[in-house]
Motif scaffolding. Structure first.
Motif: not given
Length: 474
Positions: A251-263
């Motif tokens: 769950r909360y590990d998904q915040t990093r997934v969106d942080y790493d997106r581009t742009p």
């Protein structure tokens, strides 16, 4: 499109254009404009000052509270240093059919091209009052069951045409108010029609307010706006709903997934676990959350890349009182729930991050030295440790959700001497541990060894002479 709808849309546009230059007089601008920072990671004011989004979910605020009650609620949140109040114009709990405390429903004949002036006068008052207390309103034009009746009361009333007209009207009305637009409303995008309605709403808002306000999207549980709209030019900020689970993993590990997106786009969790909410909607198995269950997502999200955070209480989002039908067994009336400990503890994270350089903070789990048993350190589930630091290495922070000894790589700090502190997330108090040589790894044991009490380790470059964590940055 019918001739009647064309006439209504035209009339709505003409009426709204009278507000084009100034917006509605009841909601004149009293807060600085917000924008995305140059590095695309944070929000700042028009003059570049960092803005910490500390939100509260008050979804039924416009619909269920009168002005005296709204005043009580808003003052409470201002005293606790919240900066954003998230509320819905067309509310979830039969917001179209059940009037507000003054007897008004939001739309004439449930027609988005015919807003009820009397209803929105009450919205105006609340927005203006929140702004006067220093808080922006994260304003949802509608809850999602008005365009996707996946569940909830509905009915579905939106098309791309009337959604754009309604968005334009709202944008013009609140053009000069301190608002942040949150389209969506807790419903999945399941068809091209759903996507078109959301995009049309955003397009209307932007046309109506002239681009004055930021726009994000509130997804359903376990999802993020990026799944559907990351590349949309209207989406300024990615919002997640990591939801009402209490485990980091999944769950909360998904915040990093969106942080790493581009742009690159700023990201935050707009709906984490609420205080006093059934854990994962299953109280029989896991009971109800407590303050510790809402503190952990606060630091997990912030330390994995979120620029801010939203708190929620299960009684407050629905503004529940014993006279009302409860949703999922709230434990107390809203006017008692606003004083629950988790709400007051949110401000300590804001104070902590504002006490160090704000716009250069990055997530960095490598600050924590892993052990041969990774599930113990950095841990998993509700016992996950996480870390953040300054890009230049002037400080680092480690969130310890439990009292387990851990080791840090001192090289995360650039100076030859490192000052270490314990910061208490429950009280906001900081205690100096000592000054150490910046060599190798060093073990730290939280003050409550073995207990499920959280702490933040703060490491500073001694040469920077930062004050105690949580104190204003000099």
């Amino acid at each position: 499109m019918s001739l009647t709808l064309i006439r209504r849309l035209t009339a709505l546009g003409i009426a709204a254009c009278t507000l084009l230059m100034t917006g509605h007089p009841a909601v004149a601008q009293s807060l600085p404009r917000l924008k995305v920072s140059e590095n695309r990671r944070f929000l700042v004011t028009a003059d570049g000052a960092p803005f910490f989004w500390l939100g509260d979910t008050a979804w039924e605020l416009f619909h269920r509270l009168n002005r005296e009650e709204a005043e009580r609620y808003l003052r409470n949140r201002a005293e606790r240093r919240f900066t954003v109040i998230q509320a819905v114009a067309l509310a979830e709990l039969d917001g179209l059919g059940v009037p507000n405390p003054y007897g008004h429903t939001p739309l004439v004949d449930n027609d988005p091209t015919r807003p009820n002036e009397a209803y929105f006068a009450h919205v105006d008052w609340i927005v203006a009052r929140a702004n006067s207390l220093g808080m922006y309103v994260g304003l949802l034009p509608t809850w999602g069951d008005k365009w996707n009746k996946k569940w909830g009361v509905g009915p579905e009333i939106f098309t791309p045409e009337n959604a754009e007209a309604y968005g334009r009207w709202l944008g013009q009305r609140y053009r000069n108010a301190g608002v942040i637009w949150i389209v969506g409303g807790d419903r999945p995008i399941e068809s091209d029609a759903h996507r078109a309605i959301v995009a049309a709403t955003a397009r209307g808002l932007r046309a109506g307010d002239g681009g004055a306000h930021l726009i994000t999207f509130h997804p359903n549980g376990g999802h993020g706006s990026a799944e559907w709209f990351h590349d949309a030019d209207w989406l300024d900020v990615n919002m997640r709903q990591n939801g009402h689970a209490v485990e980091f993993t999944g769950r909360y590990d998904q915040t990093r997934v969106d942080y790493d997106r581009t742009p690159i786009k700023p990201v935050l969790d707009g709906e984490p676990a609420y205080e006093d909410h059934p854990v994962a909607f299953n109280a029989k198995q896991s009971g109800h959350t407590i303050a510790g269950d809402v503190r952990r997502p606060l630091y997990w999200n912030l330390f994995t890349g979120a620029f801010g955070h939203t708190y929620g209480h299960h009684s407050v989002w629905q503004m529940w009182t014993p006279e009302r039908q409860p949703i999922n067994n709230p434990l107390m009336p809203w006017h008692e729930a606003i004083d629950q400990p988790g709400a007051a503890q949110m401000q300590h994270a804001r104070a902590l991050l504002e006490s160090r350089p704000f716009l250069t903070r990055v997530p960095d789990p490598s600050v924590i030295a892993e052990t041969s048993i990774p599930t113990a350190m950095p841990g998993s589930g509700r016992y996950h440790f996480t870390a953040t630091r300054d890009e230049a290495g002037t400080y680092a922070m480690v969130y310890a959700p439990v009292g387990r000894t851990f080791r840090v790589r001192m090289a995360a700090i650039t100076g030859p001497k490192v000052v270490a502190w314990w910061f208490n997330p429950r009280t906001g108090q900081a205690t100096r541990i000592g000054t150490f040589a910046n060599t190798g790894e060093r073990a730290f044991t939280p003050p409550d060894a073995g207990e499920m009490l959280d702490w933040v380790l703060v490491l500073d470059d001694a040469a920077k002479k930062y004050g105690p964590p949580g104190a204003p940055l000099r």
